[in-house]
Design an enzyme around this catalytic site. Structure first.
Site, PDB file in Angstrom:
ATOM      1  N   ASN A 112      72.926  16.578  35.089  1.00  0.00           N
ATOM      2  CA  ASN A 112      72.318  17.104  33.864  1.00  0.00           C
ATOM      3  C   ASN A 112      71.101  16.297  33.410  1.00  0.00           C
ATOM      4  O   ASN A 112      71.035  15.800  32.298  1.00  0.00           O
ATOM      5  CB  ASN A 112      73.354  17.195  32.738  1.00  0.00           C
ATOM      6  N   HIS A 199      84.066  20.384  35.151  1.00  0.00           N
ATOM      7  CA  HIS A 199      84.242  19.934  33.763  1.00  0.00           C
ATOM      8  C   HIS A 199      85.079  21.034  33.107  1.00  0.00           C
ATOM      9  O   HIS A 199      84.562  22.091  32.764  1.00  0.00           O
ATOM     10  CB  HIS A 199      82.861  19.779  33.117  1.00  0.00           C
ATOM     11  N   ASN A 298      83.258  13.872  24.933  1.00  0.00           N
ATOM     12  CA  ASN A 298      83.760  15.152  25.416  1.00  0.00           C
ATOM     13  C   ASN A 298      84.250  15.005  26.856  1.00  0.00           C
ATOM     14  O   ASN A 298      83.464  14.628  27.719  1.00  0.00           O
ATOM     15  CB  ASN A 298      82.654  16.206  25.362  1.00  0.00           C
ATOM     16  N   ASP A 325      82.290   8.318  33.356  1.00  0.00           N
ATOM     17  CA  ASP A 325      81.554   9.240  32.488  1.00  0.00           C
ATOM     18  C   ASP A 325      80.590   8.455  31.585  1.00  0.00           C
ATOM     19  O   ASP A 325      80.379   8.817  30.416  1.00  0.00           O
ATOM     20  CB  ASP A 325      82.494  10.124  31.659  1.00  0.00           C
ATOM     21  N   HIS A 329      73.269   6.953  25.094  1.00  0.00           N
ATOM     22  CA  HIS A 329      72.484   7.703  24.107  1.00  0.00           C
ATOM     23  C   HIS A 329      71.674   6.723  23.276  1.00  0.00           C
ATOM     24  O   HIS A 329      72.099   5.591  23.058  1.00  0.00           O
ATOM     25  CB  HIS A 329      73.403   8.484  23.163  1.00  0.00           C
TER      26      HIS A 329
HETATM   27 ZN   LIG Z   1      82.077  16.274  31.584  1.00  0.00          ZN
END
Ligand SMILES: [Zn+2]
Lengths: 465, 317
Positions: A112, A199, A298, A325, A329
């Protein structure tokens, strides 16, 4: 190996560096191997040259590892490096540095980015940035669908055939919720030994979701993210994988029910693997009561019962691996009201200590299990070469020295990436990564991250593969 | 009291003190000169990230009757992505020298984030945050119930044994949450009645019973029936088939109203959807407290501002 795509690397500084290049021969003395035996380990020319007792090697730099555990270099199947596109959050270089600091020698870079890693060109760019940085092997993950939009398959074959040799495909952040598209993806990647990393989040059941759905979400007035939204997708996908005879990987499993579904699927012979994050092993939803957005992630933090089921699932092999994960940020993405905050936590630097705290300290896992869930099995799931080998003569010199005896208050000094959105700041965690060796050279030595230009040079000069 | 963020955790002594101060404030409203000099020189900012003219003017009237300087700051639509962040807004208000901030925000927990942040040192009053809490609404409801039951003899009293039935969208209602904690904390016996789709996933820890049958609840002749507003957006979320069916099963229509005891109290936080959750007959009856609630809102908010902002705040931490 072509260097055509490598961006210009900074020239070596001329200040008082001891030598032009990093020495490549190291004799690690008296480390505890994962099975508990003590051994000396000689690293030479990017390999473990010799392993045993009483090794002497003239010219090798000696490293005292008395009291330290030697683990095969850690492999993270789930890292967000943010480059290209979100360089204010992290770059391939800074994320690689965070990884090395946490004892990792390889990370799988999630798709992503912007542009999304959905073409051969983008995955090769990320690969090249990783090679140029030199701290870890950066293995790009390819998007399943074009632009992560969940509508049409990305060029999975082109990414597989590219120089990046992509084998793991994921729309992570988004669920491949369309059952037909998921079926096709599972089938298609069989052509090149790929795996779809799902996911698992049913989108309609999680519209606007802010935290685990339960007593606390009702009290806090935060929209619930129900466990069933994860479990129902996993149930569907294991059945799809069974039907088409494909390999499936489930990202960041977070609920007790998911562990049950995966346990059932494995008993049935379905080719499914699963990961759990360090934070889901250690942290629970009650931390959210003060609306501190550092705990927003998440899938969300769940109940104590879920944490315990995840630990038990990891211990009995239902859950195959731990993956971070790691989701950096910028400060402003967390310095705000809960609803507006971004999901995610940085996790590379703290992962081994959190695994230590959550499943090693209580005896559920031993260090051999840690080597399995944080190195050997993730490397196997991701079909990556040169990683995840047992510590043995002839294996690539990818290893981590960990001091399990210390306790430390985790702080921003322990972070080497750009993100400071760690839920562990101010928390006492056990253990500390002392040194990390990647392709025979130290990326972290005595707790110190090694200089970027030195590592870039070492990476360029040492043999690959 | 440093901030007023929730009624959860508000002990009953503090709540009763606040309600008693509100009685004093209500007496002021009956005088010829309705103003007290108490907060002269203090600045109160009404920081509204969400439209609510009713709540804003209630706080504005309360602050002005205490002689505070009032600044209305409408920051609707603000968020990190569009416009100024909560942090920047808070720091602006700190620079202005706000002593008290009354905040209405669509995100649950925003007032607490503001109070905990260190961005601003002012006393914070939650004027409604997302689907979390609306403490001054619950306090004015408790005040209204107490006055109806005890009149001039209200001071010092709790709500021991009072039966209260709250009806409607519990899931999304900050009014319901604040009332559950406050009224139960004051000794009331609270029942929630709603379609199962509009009840939070797990209310086992709430000091309230949950029922689905309004007729059965009405037949227990509760002392208080509080009807909640149904928001237009619930009509489209498949929470219930349509407004007719909602009204039929969960509305306080004329027939149900007629079955209530004649001394029962009918409440609504407003604004009402007449003919949907409440009939006009019920809303306009002698038993209805809808207009009193508005008047009492000013007294209760005066009390909250007084307790937060008068005197040495550091000493009352
Ligand atoms: Zn994920």
């Amino acid at each position: 190996m072509t260097t055509a795509q490598r961006p210009p690397t900074p020239s070596l500084p001329t200040r008082d560096l001891p030598t032009h290049t990093v020495p490549t021969n190291y004799l690690i003395g008296g480390a505890a191997l994962p099975d508990g035996t003590r051994a000396d380990i000689l690293l030479a020319d990017g390999r473990i040259d010799e392993i045993g007792t009483g090794i002497s090697a003239a010219g090798a730099t000696r490293i005292d590892a008395d009291g330290l555990v030697a683990l095969p270099g850690l492999v993270d199947l789930h890292t967000h490096l943010r480059e290209p596109g979100y360089e204010q959050s992290e770059t391939v270089l800074t994320g690689s540095q965070a990884a090395a600091r946490g004892g990792f020698t390889s990370v799988f870079a999630m798709a992503n980015t912007s542009p999304v890693q959905d073409t051969a060109g983008v995955v090769e760019q990320v690969l090249a940035l990783g090679e140029a940085a030199g701290y870890v092997t950066v293995q790009p993950i390819g998007a399943v669908t074009v632009g992560l939009k969940g509508q049409s398959l990305a060029e999975l074959g082109a990414m597989a055939a590219s120089r990046a040799r992509v084998r793991v495909f994921s729309d992570d952040g988004f669920c491949v919720s369309d059952p037909l598209l998921m079926r096709r993806a599972l089938e298609y990647v069989k052509a090149f030994g790929g795996v779809v990393a799902q996911h698992a989040q049913e989108p309609r059941l999680t519209e606007g979701a802010q935290m685990n759905e339960g007593a606390l979400s009702g009290e806090l007035g935060l929209a619930g993210w129900p466990a069933v939204a994860e479990e129902s997708i996993i149930a569907r996908d294991v059945l799809l994988a069974e039907h088409v005879g494909s390999r499936l990987h489930i990202c960041h499993v977070s609920t007790a029910g998911s562990v049950d579904v995966i346990r059932w699927a494995k008993a049935r012979g379905i080719d499914v693997t699963a990961e759990v994050t360090p934070h889901h092993l250690l942290l629970t939803e009650d931390l959210i009561a003060g609306y501190d957005a550092r705990y927003k992630v998440n899938p969300p933090l769940r109940r104590r019962e879920d944490t315990e089921a995840l630990r038990a699932g990891l211990a009995d092999g239902t859950i195959d691996i731990v993956a971070t994960d790691h989701a950096p940020h910028p400060v402003e993405a967390k310095d705000c009201e809960w609803d507006a905050a971004a999901n995610g936590m940085v996790g590379l630097e703290s992962a081994l200590s959190v695994v230590h705290a959550s499943v090693v300290a209580n005896g559920l896992l031993d260090w051999a299990d840690v080597a399995r869930v944080l190195s050997q099995t993730p490397a196997r799931i991701g079909r990556i070469e040169g990683q995840g080998h047992s510590l043995a003569a002839g294996a690539p010199a990818e290893l981590t020295l960990y001091d399990p005896a210390v306790n430390r208050v985790f702080g921003t000094d322990d972070l080497s990436g750009k993100g400071v959105n760690s839920p562990y700041l101010g928390v006492t965690l056990p253990g500390r990564v002392v040194s990390t060796f990647h392709r025979g050279y130290p990326t972290v030595l005595n707790g110190q991250l090694q200089d970027a230009s030195l590592i870039a040079d070492a990476g360029r000069e040492s043999p690959r593969g | 009291m440093r901030h007023l963020l929730t009624t959860k955790g508000l002990d009953s002594d503090t709540a009763i003190t606040l309600l008693d101060v509100a009685e004093d404030m209500a007496d002021v409203a009956d005088r010829e000169i309705r103003k007290l000099p108490t907060l002269r020189g203090k600045t109160v900012v009404n920081l509204f990230f969400e439209d609510s003219t009713r709540t804003r003017i209630s706080f504005e009237a309360a602050a002005k009757r205490l002689s505070a300087d009032v600044i209305n700051f409408s920051a609707k639509g603000s968020s990190v992505s569009k416009g100024e962040s909560l942090k920047d807004t808070a720091q602006t208000l700190a620079a202005i020298g706000a002593d008290g901030v009354v905040i209405r925000h669509p995100a649950s927990g925003a007032p607490q984030v503001l109070a905990d942040s260190g961005w601003i040192d002012a006393g914070i009053i939650n004027a409604g945050d997302g689907t979390h809490e609306h403490p001054t609404q619950a306090l004015l409801d408790a005040f209204t119930i107490r006055r109806r039951l005890h009149g001039k003899a209200s001071r010092g009293k709790d709500l021991d044994g009072v039966t209260v039935t709250i009806v409607g969208d519990i899931l999304h209602s900050r009014v319901a949450r604040s009332n559950v904690w406050l009224l139960a904390g004051l000794g009331a016996d609270v029942t929630l009645v709603a379609p199962p789709t509009l009840v939070p996933a797990d209310t086992s820890g709430w000091p309230a019973r949950v029922e689905f049958d309004l007729d059965a609840a009405v037949d227990t002749q509760p002392d208080v029936v509080m009807m909640l507003r149904i928001q237009a957006e619930r009509m489209h979320g498949s929470f219930f088939p349509n407004s007719r069916e909602y009204s039929r099963r969960w509305g306080l229509d004329d027939a149900r109203f007629a079955r209530l005891g004649t001394d029962s109290i009918v409440m609504h936080p407003g604004p009402m959807n007449r003919g949907l959750e409440i009939s006009s007959m019920a809303a306009d009856s002698q038993q209805s407290t809808v207009r009193e609630q508005v008047a009492n809102g000013v007294s209760v908010r005066m009390a909250a501002l007084y307790l937060l902002l008068s005197g040495d705040r550091e000493g009352t931490k």
